[in-house]
Design an enzyme around this catalytic site. Structure first.
Site, short mmCIF file in Angstrom:
data_model
loop_
_atom_site.label_atom_id
_atom_site.label_comp_id
_atom_site.label_asym_id
_atom_site.label_seq_id
_atom_site.Cartn_x
_atom_site.Cartn_y
_atom_site.Cartn_z
CB SER A 13 22.54 -18.14 -34.56
OG SER A 13 21.43 -17.59 -33.91
N GLY A 14 24.24 -18.49 -37.10
CA GLY A 14 25.36 -19.17 -37.76
C GLY A 14 26.23 -18.21 -38.55
CB CYS A 41 18.03 -17.70 -32.90
SG CYS A 41 18.35 -17.83 -31.14
CB CYS A 46 15.47 -19.42 -29.60
SG CYS A 46 16.03 -20.23 -31.09
CE LYS A 49 11.23 -21.02 -27.41
NZ LYS A 49 11.52 -21.97 -28.44
CE1 TYR A 97 24.24 -12.55 -32.49
CE2 TYR A 97 22.47 -11.62 -31.18
CZ TYR A 97 23.25 -12.69 -31.54
OH TYR A 97 23.05 -13.91 -30.95
CB ALA A 113 24.02 -10.96 -50.90
N GLY A 174 1.78 -30.31 -35.15
CA GLY A 174 2.05 -31.05 -33.91
C GLY A 174 3.52 -31.04 -33.57
CE1 TYR A 176 12.56 -28.94 -30.95
CE2 TYR A 176 11.84 -30.20 -32.86
CZ TYR A 176 12.77 -29.98 -31.85
OH TYR A 176 13.86 -30.77 -31.74
CD GLU A 180 9.17 -24.39 -28.34
OE1 GLU A 180 10.14 -24.98 -27.89
OE2 GLU A 180 9.27 -23.41 -29.11
NE ARG A 197 1.17 -34.04 -41.59
CZ ARG A 197 1.89 -33.76 -42.67
NH1 ARG A 197 1.28 -33.40 -43.78
NH2 ARG A 197 3.20 -33.84 -42.65
NE ARG A 203 5.94 -37.16 -38.47
CZ ARG A 203 6.97 -37.03 -39.28
NH1 ARG A 203 7.90 -37.95 -39.33
NH2 ARG A 203 7.09 -35.95 -40.05
N GLY A 263 5.85 -26.52 -40.15
CA GLY A 263 7.24 -26.74 -40.57
C GLY A 263 7.88 -25.51 -41.18
CG HIS A 436 17.45 -34.91 -0.89
ND1 HIS A 436 16.42 -35.55 -1.54
CD2 HIS A 436 17.02 -34.69 0.38
CE1 HIS A 436 15.41 -35.71 -0.70
NE2 HIS A 436 15.74 -35.19 0.48
CD GLU A 441 16.60 -36.20 -4.77
OE1 GLU A 441 17.26 -36.94 -4.04
OE2 GLU A 441 15.94 -35.23 -4.34
P1 NDP Z 1 8.20 -29.38 -37.15
O1 NDP Z 1 8.80 -30.08 -38.29
O2 NDP Z 1 8.68 -29.64 -35.77
O3 NDP Z 1 6.63 -29.66 -37.15
C1 NDP Z 1 5.84 -29.42 -38.28
C2 NDP Z 1 4.45 -29.93 -37.97
O4 NDP Z 1 3.57 -29.58 -39.02
C3 NDP Z 1 4.41 -31.45 -37.84
O5 NDP Z 1 3.50 -31.78 -36.83
C4 NDP Z 1 3.91 -31.87 -39.21
O6 NDP Z 1 3.18 -33.07 -39.19
C5 NDP Z 1 2.96 -30.74 -39.55
N1 NDP Z 1 2.81 -30.54 -40.99
C6 NDP Z 1 3.78 -30.40 -41.91
N2 NDP Z 1 3.28 -30.20 -43.13
C7 NDP Z 1 1.94 -30.21 -42.98
C8 NDP Z 1 0.85 -30.07 -43.88
N3 NDP Z 1 1.04 -29.88 -45.19
N4 NDP Z 1 -0.40 -30.16 -43.38
C9 NDP Z 1 -0.60 -30.36 -42.07
N5 NDP Z 1 0.37 -30.50 -41.17
C10 NDP Z 1 1.63 -30.42 -41.62
O7 NDP Z 1 8.27 -27.85 -37.54
P2 NDP Z 1 8.06 -26.53 -36.70
O8 NDP Z 1 7.56 -25.54 -37.68
O9 NDP Z 1 7.29 -26.78 -35.46
O10 NDP Z 1 9.55 -26.15 -36.29
C11 NDP Z 1 10.55 -26.05 -37.31
C12 NDP Z 1 11.90 -26.42 -36.75
O11 NDP Z 1 12.35 -25.37 -35.93
C13 NDP Z 1 11.90 -27.65 -35.87
O12 NDP Z 1 12.09 -28.81 -36.60
C14 NDP Z 1 13.05 -27.38 -34.95
O13 NDP Z 1 14.21 -27.91 -35.53
C15 NDP Z 1 13.13 -25.88 -34.89
N6 NDP Z 1 12.60 -25.40 -33.60
C16 NDP Z 1 13.24 -25.75 -32.46
C17 NDP Z 1 12.78 -25.33 -31.25
C18 NDP Z 1 13.48 -25.74 -30.01
O14 NDP Z 1 14.60 -26.22 -30.10
N7 NDP Z 1 12.87 -25.62 -28.84
C19 NDP Z 1 11.59 -24.48 -31.12
C20 NDP Z 1 10.98 -24.18 -32.38
C21 NDP Z 1 11.48 -24.63 -33.56
P3 NDP Z 1 3.90 -34.52 -39.26
O15 NDP Z 1 4.47 -34.76 -37.89
O16 NDP Z 1 2.77 -35.43 -39.58
O17 NDP Z 1 4.92 -34.43 -40.33
#
Ligand code: NDP
Length: 453
Positions: A13-14, A41, A46, A49, A97, A113, A174, A176, A180, A197, A203, A263, A436, A441
Site C-alpha cells: 500500500s505505501g 493489505c 486487511c 480478512k 494495482y 531488490a 491476544g 489484532y 480477528e 500469555r 493489550r 506479532g 434516530h 446516536e
Molecule cells: P499484535 O502486536 O497486535 O499482537 C501480538 C500478540 O502476540 C500479543 O497478544 C502478544 O502478547 C503476543 N505475543 C508476542 N510475542 C509472543 C511470544 N513470544 N509468545 C507468546 N505470545 C506472544 O500483533 P498481530 O500479529 O496481531 O498484528 C500485527 C499488527 O498488524 C498489529 O499491531 C496491527 O498494527 C496490524 N493489524 C491491524 C489490523 C487492523 O487494523 N484491524 C488487523 C490486523 C493486524 P503481549 O500482548 O503480551 O505482548
C-alpha cells in the site's frame, strides 16, 4: 544523471502510493516487488480478512432472521467455495494495482531488490540501477517464536490459503490478528480455542473494551484461556494430521490446526542496510525522522518496516507526506496522533484517541459510558450488548478518546474520528442532533459522566 529519481522497494500500500504519486508529479520512478503487487493489505491482510469477516457474519444473520419471521433451513458454509471467490477478487485487485502503476509510468520490476549504495539498487538478475533517492516500503512478516514444533503451526499468511476449514483450531496470541481470526473461524463454524500469555486480550486498548470483547467472544463459543503459554507442539497422528499442544499449566490438548498470531516483524533482511549505514532499532525497524528520512539523506522508509503505526492508511498517509516533501519540496511531517482504527472482531471495535488509562495519566477526566442492547437483539434475543465510551478532559472539555464495541463500530469511528481530530468538545458532540433510531446516536446523547476522577 541517474536512471531514476526515486526507486521504491516494495509494492504494498505505501510503496505503490508513493511510486504513483511521485510519477504523477513528474519523477522517473522504478519499483521492485518480489511477490504480488498489493502487499500485506491486499494479498494477505486487511482485504481478504474483511471478506472472511463478511462470510462469518452471515451466521448471525441466519440465526437472528428466524426471530424476525424467516424460515431458514440449516445453513451450510462451503469454505472452499468461499476461498475461491475471495482469491479471484484479490487477483482482480492485484491486476488493478499493476495497471495503475503502468498508467502512471512507473517501471515495475517483479524482483527482489537490495541497496548497493545510497544511489544504487541491484535486482535479483544482478542488473543495477542508479537512483537519486530510494524508498524502502518492504512491510513486515508474521513472527513465530522459536520452540519445539514451530514448523507445525501456521500464520495468518497460511489461513488465507487454506482449502478446508479446520474443525478445531487453536489460536495463539491476544492481539489484532488473533482476536480477528478467532471471530472469523468461529463464525465459519470451527471450534476455536485461544491462548494468550497475558491477563487480558488486546493489550493497549481501553480496559472496558478489552473486558467486553473477552466476554462477548466467550459467549459466542470461543474458549479463551488467559495466562496460557504454549510449550510444545507435536504431530499426534501422521494420518489425521492432528496436533498435540502442551501448555505451561501442564495441560495437553489436540487440535486440527494451530495459528500463531504473535506479532509481526519489519522486513529488512537482505536489503544491505548495515553496509549503507541505514540504522535499524532493537525491534528490527528502520529508524526514520518525522519526514520518513533515514540517517542516509537519499534513503527513506515508510509503512510497517518503520514500525510506527502499522496500519495501511497510515502507510498511505506516510507516502503522501513523503511525496510532498521530496517531489514538491514542501517538508511535510507525518502526524500520527488521533488515528482512528478498527479491529474486525465479532463484535467489531472502533477506537480513536486515548484510552481511559492513558488519559488519566495526564488529565483530570470525565468518562461517559453506555452499555445497551442493540435494537435488532431485542427481537432476535441475541444476548450481545454494545459499549460506547467517551473520554473527556474535564477542564478543556475536549474529547480525548472514543471507544466503541458494536456492530458497525468501524464505520462509526471513521466519522467520530473527524470530530476528535478537529478537537471537538463534549458539548459540541451534544449539540449534534441524533440520528434516530441508530446505535450511533448514543454518541451524542450521553448526558452525565459515569465516572469522574
Ligand atoms: P499484535 O502486536 O497486535 O499482537 C501480538 C500478540 O502476540 C500479543 O497478544 C502478544 O502478547 C503476543 N505475543 C508476542 N510475542 C509472543 C511470544 N513470544 N509468545 C507468546 N505470545 C506472544 O500483533 P498481530 O500479529 O496481531 O498484528 C500485527 C499488527 O498488524 C498489529 O499491531 C496491527 O498494527 C496490524 N493489524 C491491524 C489490523 C487492523 O487494523 N484491524 C488487523 C490486523 C493486524 P503481549 O500482548 O503480551 O505482548
Amino acid at each position: 544523471m541517474f536512471d531514476f529519481d526515486l526507486f521504491v522497494i516494495g509494492g504494498g500500500s505505501g510503496g505503490i502510493r508513493a511510486a504513483r504519486v511521485a510519477a504523477q508529479k513528474g519523477f522517473k520512478v522504478g519499483l521492485a516487488e518480489q511477490y504480488r503487487l498489493g502487499g500485506t493489505c491486499v494479498i494477505r491482510g486487511c482485504v481478504p480478512k474483511k471478506f472472511m469477516v463478511y462470510a462469518a457474519d452471515f451466521k448471525d444473520s441466519f440465526e437472528d432472521s428466524r426471530a424476525f419471521g424467516w424460515s431458514v433451513d440449516q445453513p451450510e458454509f462451503n469454505f472452499g467455495q468461499f476461498q475461491m471467490k475471495k482469491d479471484a477478487e484479490i487477483k482482480r485487485l492485484e491486476g488493478i494495482y499493476e495497471n495503475n502503476l503502468k498508467q502512471s509510468n512507473v517501471a515495475c520490476f517483479r524482483s527482489r531488490a537490495k541497496i548497493v549504495d545510497p544511489h544504487c539498487v541491484k535486482l535479483s538478475d544482478l542488473t543495477t540501477y542508479s537512483t537519486k533517492m530510494i524508498l524502502i516500503a518492504t512491510g513486515g512478516y508474521p513472527f513465530v517464536p522459536t520452540f519445539e514444533g514451530s514448523d507445525l503451526v501456521m500464520t495468518s499468511n497460511d489461513v488465507f490459503n487454506l482449502r478446508e476449514l479446520p474443525k478445531r483450531v487453536l489460536i495463539y496470541g491476544g492481539g489484532y490478528i488473533a482476536c480477528e481470526f478467532a471471530g472469523i473461524l468461529n463464525g465459519m463454524g470451527a471450534h476455536v480455542t485461544q491462548y494468550y500469555r497475558g491477563e487480558q486480550i488486546l493489550r493497549g486498548f481501553d480496559q472496558d473494551i478489552r473486558n467486553h470483547l473477552y466476554q462477548a467472544m466467550g459467549e459466542r463459543g470461543i474458549d479463551i484461556e488467559l495466562n496460557q503459554v504454549i510449550k510444545r507442539v507435536t504431530r499426534k497422528d501422521q494420518q489425521f494430521q492432528q496436533l498435540r499442544v502442551e501448555s505451561s499449566d501442564g495441560e495437553s490438548k489436540s487440535f486440527d490446526a494451530v495459528l500463531y498470531a504473535t506479532g509481526r516483524k519489519p522486513n529488512t533482511q537482505g536489503l544491505n542496510l548495515e553496509t549503507v549505514g541505514v540504522y535499524v532499532d532493537d525491534s528490527g525497524a528502520i529508524v526514520v525522522d518525522e519526514y520518513s528520512q533515514t540517517g542516509v539523506p537519499s534513503i527513506f522508509a515508510i509503512g510497517d518496516v518503520t514500525n510506527r503505526l502499522n496500519l495501511t492508511p497510515v502507510a498511505i498517509r506516510e507516502a503522501m507526506q513523503l511525496t510532498a516533501t521530496i517531489c514538491d519540496g514542501i517538508p511535510t511531517p507525518v502526524d500520527h496522533t488521533n488515528v482512528p482504527s478498527a479491529v474486525f472482531t465479532r463484535p467489531e471495535i472502533g477506537t480513536v484517541g486515548m484510552t481511559e488509562e492513558q488519559a488519566r495519566k495526564d488529565y483530570d477526566v470525565e468518562i461517559y459510558k453506555t452499555q445497551f442492547r442493540p435494537m435488532p437483539n431485542t427481537i432476535s434475543g441475541r444476548e450481545e450488548y454494545n459499549l460506547m465510551k467517551i473520554i473527556v478532559a474535564k477542564e478543556s472539555r475536549i474529547v480525548l478518546g472514543v471507544h466503541i464495541i458494536a456492530p458497525g463500530a468501524a464505520e462509526m469511528i471513521q466519522m467520530v474520528g473527524i470530530a476528535v481530530k478537529m478537537g471537538a468538545t463534549k458539548e459540541e458532540f451534544d449539540q449534534t442532533v441524533a440520528v434516530h433510531p441508530t446505535a450511533a446516536e448514543e454518541l451524542v446523547t450521553m448526558r452525565s459522566p459515569n465516572n469522574a476522577s
